[in-house]
Design an enzyme around this catalytic site. Structure first.
Site, PDB file in Angstrom:
ATOM      1  N   LYS A   9       0.856  -1.192   0.000  1.00 23.65           N
ATOM      2  CA  LYS A   9       0.000   0.000   0.000  1.00 23.65           C
ATOM      3  C   LYS A   9       0.886   1.234   0.000  1.00 23.65           C
ATOM      4  O   LYS A   9       1.497   1.590   1.006  1.00 23.65           O
ATOM      5  CB  LYS A   9      -0.904   0.050   1.235  1.00 23.65           C
ATOM      6  CG  LYS A   9      -1.920   1.172   1.111  1.00 23.65           C
ATOM      7  CD  LYS A   9      -2.348   1.752   2.455  1.00 23.65           C
ATOM      8  CE  LYS A   9      -1.709   3.063   2.800  1.00 23.65           C
ATOM      9  NZ  LYS A   9      -1.861   4.179   1.866  1.00 23.65           N
ATOM     10  N   GLU A  47       9.206   1.680  10.975  1.00 21.54           N
ATOM     11  CA  GLU A  47      10.260   2.688  10.787  1.00 21.54           C
ATOM     12  C   GLU A  47       9.545   4.026  10.909  1.00 21.54           C
ATOM     13  O   GLU A  47       8.809   4.419  10.014  1.00 21.54           O
ATOM     14  CB  GLU A  47      10.924   2.477   9.424  1.00 21.54           C
ATOM     15  CG  GLU A  47      12.306   3.068   9.345  1.00 21.54           C
ATOM     16  CD  GLU A  47      12.299   4.487   8.833  1.00 21.54           C
ATOM     17  OE1 GLU A  47      12.194   5.407   9.688  1.00 21.54           O
ATOM     18  OE2 GLU A  47      12.383   4.680   7.622  1.00 21.54           O
ATOM     19  N   CYS A 107      13.148  11.226   7.112  1.00 22.27           N
ATOM     20  CA  CYS A 107      13.062  10.847   8.523  1.00 22.27           C
ATOM     21  C   CYS A 107      14.421  10.933   9.212  1.00 22.27           C
ATOM     22  O   CYS A 107      14.472  11.040  10.434  1.00 22.27           O
ATOM     23  CB  CYS A 107      12.430   9.469   8.686  1.00 22.27           C
ATOM     24  SG  CYS A 107      13.146   8.263   7.594  1.00 22.27           S
ATOM     25  N   GLU A 146       9.381  16.291  15.029  1.00 22.34           N
ATOM     26  CA  GLU A 146      10.000  16.028  13.725  1.00 22.34           C
ATOM     27  C   GLU A 146       9.471  17.089  12.748  1.00 22.34           C
ATOM     28  O   GLU A 146       8.258  17.237  12.575  1.00 22.34           O
ATOM     29  CB  GLU A 146       9.579  14.641  13.240  1.00 22.34           C
ATOM     30  CG  GLU A 146      10.092  14.336  11.858  1.00 22.34           C
ATOM     31  CD  GLU A 146       9.769  12.911  11.421  1.00 22.34           C
ATOM     32  OE1 GLU A 146       8.629  12.467  11.618  1.00 22.34           O
ATOM     33  OE2 GLU A 146      10.668  12.252  10.876  1.00 22.34           O
TER      34      GLU A 146
END
Ligand code: ADP
Length: 477
Positions: A172, A247, A281, A379
């Site tokens: 997906k 992750e 990331c 983040e």
């Protein structure tokens, strides 16, 4: 009307449900559509993958490796075309999309070889007449949920090892970037994988996730995305004790010690922060510079940030593309406003760029933000670089580790003992020493703390898709 790109289900190109628009973030315009499936379609995809499993697992690793090499060759032949599609749907500069395609090919080649090396072991017995074997076997059908920031390579960090290990995969992709996965499906089709071994589903993320976790044929889910969604998936995985690899987000510190090569560090920080327009990331989220070289570093860093060329990723020489969508741009601007309220000074950038409908933000360097500023705690998926000063090694290690995240960390120093000592002390799955491009096919990648569970790539990358079985014999006299 744009052509509707099909899904790939059970070896067939299909357009089951209402098409989804794909937007070019450089213009804000729809440039393509992709088919979607509903929950019943996802169930069918998982069940067909399950039916394909016995055939796929019974091949030798060498045979599966040949399939993977053929997928890699197909991608390599079409590298320019695929790179252009990545840029169109994600916005990143074309040169970076070409780099992403190159790394994708390398991942496939690495796991084509690792397919042959799923070694078990023979364990010496401690009782007479006993013999012990440990073998590795494929876990089963894998649901792989991929993000939009590196739409091809992060999908392949899951698809390549799963296929190599003998697991069918239901992929997906993120709704913003499904076309890279359609091209991956084309390469898989060209490599003539058996029907059902690779399934491409696009649609409502929540529904697809729910089906993956409630369908007992889906034995493993592997996800790359935000920590918030990761928390949710952990809860969902409880239902069937579905194996899970995650992750998740990062908040990487980048430390520049007083003995660093300042120009090398400034250039490294530019790459670590602004690559992929800050939407990585492992991006450097907080830059800590020793107070004795702070002004010198900031001057060099700001000069380099100002020199970055902003624009449509398809234009020659562009370094900074748009953010992926309007919501990301708004969040980035809110972050800058918050930092200003928290005492930050803008050294360059700080606002939306250009007069198009594209989602561009100028590369932004901030100094003096207080520790509570969102851009230091969260983040930040944008080209916003907060630079802070520190006095001692001990202090900066404590600050670097003061986060729920632990994906990546960077340090710049010419002192070998310090490099070793600090690298060991940093709580991160990857530490770059004078290196801001650390990820590579042959080394493990993943997070400590709330940055994730498990590792991708390296020899560890295969483990995520293998069960360990102990076979015990008695009566061997
Ligand atoms: P980001 O948008 O920052 O990449 P997300 O975690 O929102 O991070 O998305 C990563 C991937 O997870 C995308 O493919 C997205 O569609 C998918 N996703 C989002 N929410 C869910 C959910 N509840 N269940 C399953 N997948 C999800």
């Amino acid at each position: 009307m744009t052509e509707i790109r099909p899904l790939y289900l059970n070896g067939q190109w299909q357009t089951p449900g209402k098409p989804l628009d794909v937007i070019n973030p450089s213009t804000g315009e729809v440039f393509a559509q992709v088919a979607t499936v509903d929950r019943a379609g996802v169930k069918q995809a998982i069940d067909d993958a399950q039916a394909a499993w016995p055939g796929w697992r019974s091949l030798t690793g060498k045979q599966r490796g040949i399939y993977l090499r053929n997928i890699a060759d197909s991608i390599e032949r079409r590298a320019n075309e695929i790179a252009k599609v990545i840029t169109l749907e994600n916005g990143k500069p074309l040169a970076q999309s070409r780099g992403e395609v190159g790394m994708s090919v390398d991942h496939l080649q690495w796991f084509a070889e690792e397919a042959k090396r799923t070694y078990g072991r023979v364990v010496p017995n401690q009782l007479p007449g006993k013999r012990h074997l440990v073998i590795k076997q494929p876990v089963g059908v894998v649901g792989a949920i991929a993000p939009w920031n590196f739409p091809l390579v992060l999908a392949l960090r899951k698809v390549a090892p799963a296929l190599a290990a003998g697991c069918p995969v239901v992929l997906k992709p993120a709704s913003a970037t499904p076309l890279s996965s359609v091209l991956l499906a084309e390469a898989i089709h060209e490599a003539e994988l058996p029907a059902g071994v690779f399934q491409l589903v696009v649609g409502n993320a929540k529904e697809i996730g729910e089906e993956m976790f409630s369908n007992s044929n889906c034995r493993k889910v592997t996800f790359t995305g935000s920590t918030a969604v990761g928390h949710h998936l952990i809860k969902q995985s409880a239902e069937n004790v579905t194996k899970l690899s995650l992750e998740l987000g990062g908040n990487a510190p980048l430390i520049v010690f007083e003995d660093a090569d300042i120009d090398l560090a400034a250039e490294g920080a530019i790459i670590a922060k602004f690559r992929n327009t800050g939407q990585s990331c492992i991006a450097a989220n907080r830059i800590y510079v020793h107070q004795s070289i702070f002004d010198q570093f900031v001057a060099a860093f700001v000069e380099k940030a100002k020199a970055l060329k902003i624009g449509d990723g398809l234009s020659e020489g562009v370094d900074i593309g748009p953010l992926v969508d309007e919501a990301s741009l708004k969040a980035a601007i809110a972050n800058i406003e918050d930092a200003k309220k928290q005492g930050a000074e803008i050294r360059c950038g700080g606002k939306r760029w250009g007069d198009s409908q594209g989602f561009f933000l100028e590369p932004t360097v901030l100094t003096g933000a207080s520790e509570n500023a969102c851009c230091l705690r969260e983040e930040v998926f944008a080209p916003i670089a907060p630079v802070l000063s520190f006095e001692t090694e001990e202090e900066v290690i404590a600050k670097a580790n003061d986060t729920q995240y632990g994906l990546a960390a960077y340090l710049f120093t010419q002192n070998l003992a310090r490099a070793w000592r600090v690298a060991e002390a940093l709580e991160a799955g990857t530490v770059g020493v004078n290196d801001t491009v650390p990820a590579t096919s042959q080394c493990p990648f993943g997070g400590m703390k709330q940055s994730g569970l498990g590792r991708e790539l390296g020899i560890e990358g295969m483990d995520a898709y293998l069960e360990t079985k102990h076979i015990s014999f008695a009566g061997i006299e």
